[in-house]
Design an enzyme around this catalytic site. Structure first.
Site, PDB file in Angstrom:
ATOM      1  N   ASP A   1       0.861  -1.193   0.000  1.00 34.11           N
ATOM      2  CA  ASP A   1       0.000   0.000   0.000  1.00 34.11           C
ATOM      3  C   ASP A   1       0.889   1.232   0.000  1.00 34.11           C
ATOM      4  O   ASP A   1       2.076   1.156   0.347  1.00 34.11           O
ATOM      5  CB  ASP A   1      -0.916   0.015   1.235  1.00 34.11           C
ATOM      6  CG  ASP A   1      -1.852   1.231   1.234  1.00 34.11           C
ATOM      7  OD1 ASP A   1      -2.522   1.460   0.205  1.00 34.11           O
ATOM      8  OD2 ASP A   1      -1.902   1.963   2.235  1.00 34.11           O
TER       9      ASP A   1
ATOM     10  N   TYR B   1      -0.789   8.539  -2.568  1.00 33.88           N
ATOM     11  CA  TYR B   1      -0.748   8.307  -4.013  1.00 33.88           C
ATOM     12  C   TYR B   1      -1.985   8.902  -4.707  1.00 33.88           C
ATOM     13  O   TYR B   1      -2.004   9.079  -5.910  1.00 33.88           O
ATOM     14  CB  TYR B   1      -0.762   6.805  -4.300  1.00 33.88           C
ATOM     15  CG  TYR B   1       0.552   6.071  -4.160  1.00 33.88           C
ATOM     16  CD1 TYR B   1       1.663   6.633  -3.538  1.00 33.88           C
ATOM     17  CD2 TYR B   1       0.674   4.778  -4.674  1.00 33.88           C
ATOM     18  CE1 TYR B   1       2.850   5.925  -3.425  1.00 33.88           C
ATOM     19  CE2 TYR B   1       1.862   4.063  -4.571  1.00 33.88           C
ATOM     20  CZ  TYR B   1       2.944   4.636  -3.941  1.00 33.88           C
ATOM     21  OH  TYR B   1       4.115   3.934  -3.836  1.00 33.88           O
ATOM     22  N   GLY B   2      -3.040   9.125  -3.916  1.00 29.65           N
ATOM     23  CA  GLY B   2      -4.361   9.390  -4.479  1.00 29.65           C
ATOM     24  C   GLY B   2      -4.469  10.620  -5.356  1.00 29.65           C
ATOM     25  O   GLY B   2      -5.367  10.718  -6.184  1.00 29.65           O
TER      26      GLY B   2
ATOM     27  N   CYS C   1      -4.274  -1.529  -2.120  1.00 28.36           N
ATOM     28  CA  CYS C   1      -4.385  -0.098  -2.369  1.00 28.36           C
ATOM     29  C   CYS C   1      -5.255   0.060  -3.610  1.00 28.36           C
ATOM     30  O   CYS C   1      -4.909  -0.469  -4.679  1.00 28.36           O
ATOM     31  CB  CYS C   1      -2.985   0.470  -2.610  1.00 28.36           C
ATOM     32  SG  CYS C   1      -2.963   2.199  -3.088  1.00 28.36           S
ATOM     33  N   ASN C   2      -6.367   0.758  -3.456  1.00 28.07           N
ATOM     34  CA  ASN C   2      -7.264   0.932  -4.604  1.00 28.07           C
ATOM     35  C   ASN C   2      -6.643   1.795  -5.683  1.00 28.07           C
ATOM     36  O   ASN C   2      -6.836   1.569  -6.868  1.00 28.07           O
ATOM     37  CB  ASN C   2      -8.568   1.565  -4.138  1.00 28.07           C
ATOM     38  CG  ASN C   2      -9.397   0.611  -3.304  1.00 28.07           C
ATOM     39  OD1 ASN C   2     -10.254  -0.087  -3.821  1.00 28.07           O
ATOM     40  ND2 ASN C   2      -9.127   0.547  -2.007  1.00 28.07           N
ATOM     41  N   THR C   3      -5.888   2.806  -5.256  1.00 33.15           N
ATOM     42  CA  THR C   3      -5.294   3.718  -6.231  1.00 33.15           C
ATOM     43  C   THR C   3      -4.297   2.957  -7.110  1.00 33.15           C
ATOM     44  O   THR C   3      -4.295   3.100  -8.338  1.00 33.15           O
ATOM     45  CB  THR C   3      -4.605   4.884  -5.490  1.00 33.15           C
ATOM     46  OG1 THR C   3      -5.543   5.439  -4.567  1.00 33.15           O
ATOM     47  CG2 THR C   3      -4.154   5.951  -6.449  1.00 33.15           C
TER      48      THR C   3
ATOM     49  N   GLU D   1      -3.066   9.378   7.460  1.00 35.01           N
ATOM     50  CA  GLU D   1      -1.594   9.298   7.456  1.00 35.01           C
ATOM     51  C   GLU D   1      -0.978  10.186   8.547  1.00 35.01           C
ATOM     52  O   GLU D   1       0.117   9.932   9.015  1.00 35.01           O
ATOM     53  CB  GLU D   1      -1.028   9.706   6.086  1.00 35.01           C
ATOM     54  CG  GLU D   1      -1.222   8.669   4.987  1.00 35.01           C
ATOM     55  CD  GLU D   1      -0.317   7.440   5.139  1.00 35.01           C
ATOM     56  OE1 GLU D   1       0.874   7.575   5.433  1.00 35.01           O
ATOM     57  OE2 GLU D   1      -0.829   6.311   4.958  1.00 35.01           O
TER      58      GLU D   1
ATOM     59  N   THR E   1      -8.267   1.822   1.063  1.00 36.50           N
ATOM     60  CA  THR E   1      -7.969   0.977   2.226  1.00 36.50           C
ATOM     61  C   THR E   1      -7.669   1.781   3.483  1.00 36.50           C
ATOM     62  O   THR E   1      -7.621   1.225   4.578  1.00 36.50           O
ATOM     63  CB  THR E   1      -6.803   0.023   1.910  1.00 36.50           C
ATOM     64  OG1 THR E   1      -5.664   0.796   1.482  1.00 36.50           O
ATOM     65  CG2 THR E   1      -7.189  -0.948   0.815  1.00 36.50           C
TER      66      THR E   1
HETATM   67  N1  DGL Z   1      -4.918   3.358   0.547  1.00 38.49           N
HETATM   68  C1  DGL Z   1      -4.863   3.674  -0.820  1.00 38.49           C
HETATM   69  C2  DGL Z   1      -6.100   3.342  -1.570  1.00 38.49           C
HETATM   70  O1  DGL Z   1      -6.742   2.361  -1.247  1.00 38.49           O
HETATM   71  C3  DGL Z   1      -4.187   4.910  -1.272  1.00 38.49           C
HETATM   72  C4  DGL Z   1      -4.305   6.122  -0.522  1.00 38.49           C
HETATM   73  C5  DGL Z   1      -3.358   7.194  -1.027  1.00 38.49           C
HETATM   74  O2  DGL Z   1      -2.154   6.966  -0.970  1.00 38.49           O
HETATM   75  O3  DGL Z   1      -3.838   8.222  -1.481  1.00 38.49           O
HETATM   76  O4  DGL Z   1      -6.446   3.983  -2.523  1.00 38.49           O
END
Ligand code: DGL
Length: 285
Positions: free
Chosen positions: A22, A54-55, A85-87, A170, A205
């Site tokens: 993630d 990352y989003g 991680c969805n992103t 975070e 997540t």
């Molecule tokens: N936890 C991650 C997700 O499920 C990414 C969150 C991020 O880094 O913006 O998208």
């Protein structure tokens, strides 16, 4: 709850732990459920906390960072990596599966979290009106809209990006009073776009960490879908159906943590997520 080992890196050809990746802390919510569902399996968690979130990053950057992480986990002996991680699942999974794996590791596998979540939405929504909370990057990719439309063509999907939710998590602000404003605001905005929504997917997540506040402000009767248990069940099913991958997974029930940030920063917050002390190692990607 979680047990840790300080194992040395196995040779890539030997069986290894399942890698869990993630951008930061969020994947720990998936890891927790996978460990609960598959307690004998070894897991190797990698959080790219130094470069999270990352989003809001571009497609190319999320893809580059994710490929670096997957390569590192492969080098450390993993045969299977879960993008928790969805992103990363939205922006990098398909390219890694189709273009990179055949070249760098044809016998290894990378799986994401979006498909296992969407597969269950048909059973959960009564009226076919589904909302998705996710990072702006996941929403812009339209991955949830496309996957839901593929499996449940009559469903109406409303995706809503929450740019502040990951930074709140975070930075350890998820249970502080300031988070209430941002949680309530995004719920109100989503429900204004489709008041018929009866099911909302937490498509990031990190978001289960905001769950008490999400429950507090969500209108009554709206179901909240967390991914952890769904992804864990899907992993158990995948291992049953793929003995050639299953036989390359080591079983000792251990969890080892890696972070690109300073462990002294990662450990205290990660321990809150896992419910037991975390002693991560710092790595560079
Ligand atoms: N936890 C991650 C997700 O499920 C990414 C969150 C991020 O880094 O913006 O998208």
């Amino acid at each position: 709850m979680f047990r840790q080992v300080q194992s040395s890196s196995p040779s890539p050809s030997l069986p290894g732990a399942i890698g869990v990746f993630d951008s930061g802390y969020g994947g720990l919510t998936i890891l927790r459920e996978m460990h609960r569902r598959l307690p004998d399996i070894d897991f190797l968690y990698l959080g790219d906390n130094a470069r999270a979130p990352y989003g809001t990053r571009s497609f190319d950057i999320v893809y580059d960072f994710t490929l670096q992480a997957v390569t590192k986990l492969f080098d450390m002996g993993c045969h299977l990596v879960i993008l928790a991680c969805n992103t990363a699942s939205a922006k990098a999974l398909r390219t890694i599966q189709q273009n990179d794996l055949p070249r760098i590791a044809p016998d290894k596998r990378v799986l994401g979290v979006i498909r296992p979540t969407v597969e269950r939405v048909g059973e959960l929504s009564r009226n076919g009106h589904v909302g998705v909370f996710a990072t702006p990057g996941t929403i812009a990719s339209e991955s949830y809209d496309l996957e839901i439309a593929k499996l449940f063509p009559s469903f109406v999907t409303t995706g809503h990006g929450c740019p502040m939710w990951v930074p709140l998590v975070e930075n350890g602000e998820a249970d502080r009073p300031g988070a209430d404003y941002f949680v309530r605001q995004e719920i109100d905005r989503l429900m204004a776009r489709d008041p018929l929504i009866d099911t909302v997917i937490l498509g990031c997540t990190h978001y289960p960490l905001l769950l008490p506040k999400i429950r507090q402000y969500m209108p009554g009767g709206v179901q909240i879908v967390e991914q952890g248990a769904l992804v864990a069940e899907s992993l158990a099913d995948y291992l049953r159906r793929h003995p050639e991958i299953d036989c390359n997974v080591t079983r000792g029930g251990s969890i080892r943590y890696l972070t690109t940030e300073s462990p002294s920063k990662f450990n205290p917050l990660a321990s809150l997520f896992t419910g037991s002390p975390v002693d991560a190692e710092r790595i560079s990607l």
